[in-house]
Design a protein around this motif. Structure first.
Motif, PDB file in Angstrom:
ATOM      1  N   PRO A  19     -52.036  92.210  17.498  1.00  0.00           N
ATOM      2  CA  PRO A  19     -53.465  92.557  17.558  1.00  0.00           C
ATOM      3  C   PRO A  19     -53.844  93.493  16.414  1.00  0.00           C
ATOM      4  O   PRO A  19     -53.050  94.330  15.970  1.00  0.00           O
ATOM      5  N   PRO A  21     -55.839  96.642  14.686  1.00  0.00           N
ATOM      6  CA  PRO A  21     -56.262  97.958  15.182  1.00  0.00           C
ATOM      7  C   PRO A  21     -57.768  98.001  15.357  1.00  0.00           C
ATOM      8  O   PRO A  21     -58.534  97.332  14.653  1.00  0.00           O
ATOM      9  N   ALA A  22     -58.204  98.814  16.314  1.00  0.00           N
ATOM     10  CA  ALA A  22     -59.632  98.912  16.599  1.00  0.00           C
ATOM     11  C   ALA A  22     -60.380  99.659  15.506  1.00  0.00           C
ATOM     12  O   ALA A  22     -61.590  99.467  15.337  1.00  0.00           O
ATOM     13  N   PHE A  23     -59.709 100.534  14.785  1.00  0.00           N
ATOM     14  CA  PHE A  23     -60.359 101.280  13.715  1.00  0.00           C
ATOM     15  C   PHE A  23     -59.286 101.625  12.685  1.00  0.00           C
ATOM     16  O   PHE A  23     -58.087 101.458  12.920  1.00  0.00           O
TER      17      PHE A  23
END
Length: 316
Positions: A19, A21-23
């Protein structure tokens, strides 16, 4: 063209494992096959080095042996000024990446050799420095497949040879004592008039050089130095010119630059009228003497006879 780039980026992101990273940053790592340099994270992510020092360290590490890495050469290559580059080199030297060694040449003269170490910690453990020519990294070749029945033994590691043309160099201590800083000039008497004029000159510097923005504390500290210049009858415009000409771009510490120039550029006091007056030659005066024979007065450095008595004695 922008749409093609976006499509390529979207495909590259879709092929990343796991996945996203979100940020924060997302790395797309494409292996290099030529013209690359391996840099350790201890340098790239150093907690105490400035960004300029890290960048210069990576740049020096990527250069071949024999390249010029002095302040003049780096200033000609990058947009940073000499003061920022010199400070970055001092940072690298303080943390062991950069060393300056004094060696004796074949003709007997001494020369300074710059040594860059990509792993200062390993250098300290080894206790020696070997200056070896930098060669481009080779692309590893895949060895041919070997049957599992007879696995090939791994080759024994060979020690790194020391080039004969580059003997081990003694490295000077990492930290050398710095000369004491010269004190700020002081006037004989800091009168209210001198203080007011000096404060006005310092506060007005930013109108002539926008980089020299001084705080109130800086102005109060530097007032005696400007007062010493004014006491030596230096005009305010001359002081302003000395403090604002040829500034580094951008100056990192404006107050330190002003203090340095007030100290090292202080002119001598103006000479007085007596020192400027030409030397007066006094005429040579020969004293009067009384003749031992006739008691007449005549000029001579020593007592004796006058010319008439000397002529009579010579005739007799």
């Amino acid at each position: 063209m922008a749409t093609q780039h976006n499509i390529a980026l979207t495909r590259a992101l879709a092929e990343l494992p796991g996945p996203l990273p979100a940020f924060g940053v997302i790395h797309i790592a494409i292996p290099h096959t030529s013209r690359f340099t391996i840099v350790g994270n201890h340098l790239a992510q150093h907690a105490e080095l400035s960004l300029v020092a890290i960048g210069i360290g990576v740049h020096i590490q990527s250069l071949p042996a024999g390249s010029l890495v002095g302040i003049k050469a780096l200033t000609a290559r990058f947009a940073e000024g000499e003061m920022r580059i010199a400070a970055a080199l001092r940072e690298l030297e303080a943390h062991g990446y950069l060393r300056r060694a004094h060696v004796r040449l074949a003709n007997g003269r001494m020369a300074t050799r710059t040594v860059f170490c990509n792993q200062p910690g390993a250098l300290e453990r080894a206790g020696r420095v070997v200056v070896a020519p930098k060669v481009p990294p080779a692309v590893p070749k895949v060895p041919p497949a070997v049957p599992e029945e007879a696995p090939a033994p791994p080759p024994a590691p060979e020690p790194d040879p020391v080039p004969e043309s580059h003997p081990p160099v003694r490295v000077p201590p990492r930290t050398a004592p710095k000369p004491p800083r010269r004190p700020l000039p002081q006037p004989r008497e800091l009168t209210p008039e001198l203080r007011q004029t000096a404060s006005a000159i310092l506060a007005d510097l930013r109108n002539h050089a926008e980089e020299l923005v001084l705080s109130e504390a800086d102005v109060e500290e530097l007032v005696p130095g400007v007062a010493a210049w004014l006491e030596r009858e230096v005009r305010p415009d001359a002081i302003r010119h000395a403090l604002t000409t040829d500034l580094p771009k951008p100056p990192k510490y404006p107050a330190k630059i002003v203090r340095h120039r007030l100290t090292v550029l202080l002119p001598p006091p103006l000479p007085g009228a007596e020192e400027l007056a030409p030397a007066v030659r006094r005429p040579l005066v020969i004293p009067l003497q009384n003749c031992d024979g006739c008691d007449r007065a005549f000029r001579s450095r020593e007592p004796g006879h006058c010319r008439g008595c000397r002529d009579l004695a010579a005739a007799a």
